[in-house]
Design an enzyme around this catalytic site. Structure first.
Site, mmCIF file in Angstrom:
data_model
loop_
_atom_site.group_PDB
_atom_site.id
_atom_site.type_symbol
_atom_site.label_atom_id
_atom_site.label_comp_id
_atom_site.label_asym_id
_atom_site.label_seq_id
_atom_site.Cartn_x
_atom_site.Cartn_y
_atom_site.Cartn_z
ATOM 1 N N ILE A 14 0.901 -1.350 -0.096
ATOM 2 C CA ILE A 14 0.013 -0.009 -0.011
ATOM 3 C C ILE A 14 1.031 0.678 0.038
ATOM 4 C CG2 ILE A 14 -1.528 -0.646 0.866
ATOM 5 C CD1 ILE A 14 -1.064 -0.141 3.485
ATOM 6 N N ARG A 37 -2.781 -9.080 7.928
ATOM 7 C CA ARG A 37 -1.623 -8.445 9.028
ATOM 8 C C ARG A 37 -1.283 -7.638 8.319
ATOM 9 N NH1 ARG A 37 -3.431 -11.050 13.095
ATOM 10 N NH2 ARG A 37 -2.627 -13.199 13.127
ATOM 11 N N GLU A 38 -1.073 -5.792 9.149
ATOM 12 C CA GLU A 38 -0.052 -4.906 8.743
ATOM 13 C C GLU A 38 1.236 -5.235 8.811
ATOM 14 O OE1 GLU A 38 -2.987 -1.498 10.748
ATOM 15 O OE2 GLU A 38 -4.269 -2.022 9.033
ATOM 16 N N ARG A 64 13.112 13.485 17.230
ATOM 17 C CA ARG A 64 12.705 12.862 16.331
ATOM 18 C C ARG A 64 11.077 12.901 15.944
ATOM 19 N NH1 ARG A 64 16.092 9.445 14.057
ATOM 20 N NH2 ARG A 64 17.726 7.885 15.198
ATOM 21 N N GLU A 96 28.188 9.981 11.426
ATOM 22 C CA GLU A 96 27.443 10.865 13.047
ATOM 23 C C GLU A 96 28.225 11.302 14.138
ATOM 24 O OE1 GLU A 96 24.148 8.913 14.787
ATOM 25 O OE2 GLU A 96 23.166 8.745 13.090
ATOM 26 N N PRO A 114 8.937 -6.666 16.535
ATOM 27 C CA PRO A 114 8.332 -7.767 15.939
ATOM 28 C C PRO A 114 6.887 -7.959 15.463
ATOM 29 C CG PRO A 114 8.704 -8.564 17.458
ATOM 30 C CD PRO A 114 9.715 -7.171 17.434
ATOM 31 N N GLU A 119 12.207 -4.863 10.468
ATOM 32 C CA GLU A 119 13.528 -4.388 10.972
ATOM 33 C C GLU A 119 14.088 -5.106 11.808
ATOM 34 O OE1 GLU A 119 15.165 -0.095 11.996
ATOM 35 O OE2 GLU A 119 13.634 -0.651 13.611
ATOM 36 N N GLU A 140 21.546 15.047 5.401
ATOM 37 C CA GLU A 140 21.545 16.494 4.331
ATOM 38 C C GLU A 140 20.455 16.970 5.200
ATOM 39 O OE1 GLU A 140 19.398 16.924 0.227
ATOM 40 O OE2 GLU A 140 21.685 17.212 0.577
#
Length: 181
Positions: A14, A37-38, A64, A96, A114, A119, A140
């Site tokens: 999607i 499941r999304e 963030r 960084e 999970p 990830e 940047e």
């Protein structure tokens, strides 16, 4: 086959963005019933536990947007296509923090969320740090401030609820328990 495995019968993408892809999977549960499941698909990332020779944890402070706040975190970044976690770790450390490291030690790989995302973060300890004269530029659109915090202070900050990022909490606990002072 895992006894709890859910068999995917259809996947609909999607959204396919720069960092993540969102999918809805139609699955068959272990009891034979259907479900949806999304899922968030992510290329994976690395995080670093950079520790100076005098026992300070090199951290970054950055805003963030998802949380609407500035967080104190260990350096981290996403894997680029075809890039090994070790190469990503060295690149992110330089971009960084402006440091290179003499030793990069794999610590573990863990799942971040999970329940809905694939990830994983490859965590490395970086020691033998050396400041680089002309480090590679970071992204940047990324604004960070570098901090060097004694490990004992980082542990106290964690205990006081001042560290809110899970990878950073895990990293501080690992550094403290492994005797990296």
């Amino acid at each position: 086959m895992d006894k709890f495995e859910e068999r995917t019968v259809h996947t609909e993408t999607i959204y396919d963005g720069k960092i993540i892809r969102l999918e809805i999977d139609d699955v068959i549960l272990p009891d034979g019933k259907p479900a949806k499941r999304e899922l968030v698909r992510h290329p994976g990332a690395v995080a670093l536990i950079p520790i100076t020779d005098d026992g300070k944890l090199v951290m970054v402070e950055q805003y963030r947007k998802a949380l609407g706040m500035t967080l104190l975190e260990v350096p981290a970044g996403k894997l680029e296509p075809g890039e090994s976690p070790e190469v990503t770790a060295r690149r992110e450390l330089e971009e960084e923090t402006g440091y290179s490291c003499g030793r990069l030690e794999p610590v573990t790989t863990f799942a971040t969320s999970p329940g809905f995302a694939d990830e994983t973060i490859h965590l490395f300890a970086a020691t033998g740090l050396c400041k680089i004269d002309n480090p590679a530029a970071g992204d940047e659109d990324e604004f960070v401030e570098l901090l060097e915090i004694p490990l004992e202070e980082a542990v106290s900050m964690l205990d006081e609820g001042k560290i809110r990022d899970a990878k950073t909490a895990f990293s501080i606990l690992w550094a403290d328990r492994s005797g990296r002072r």
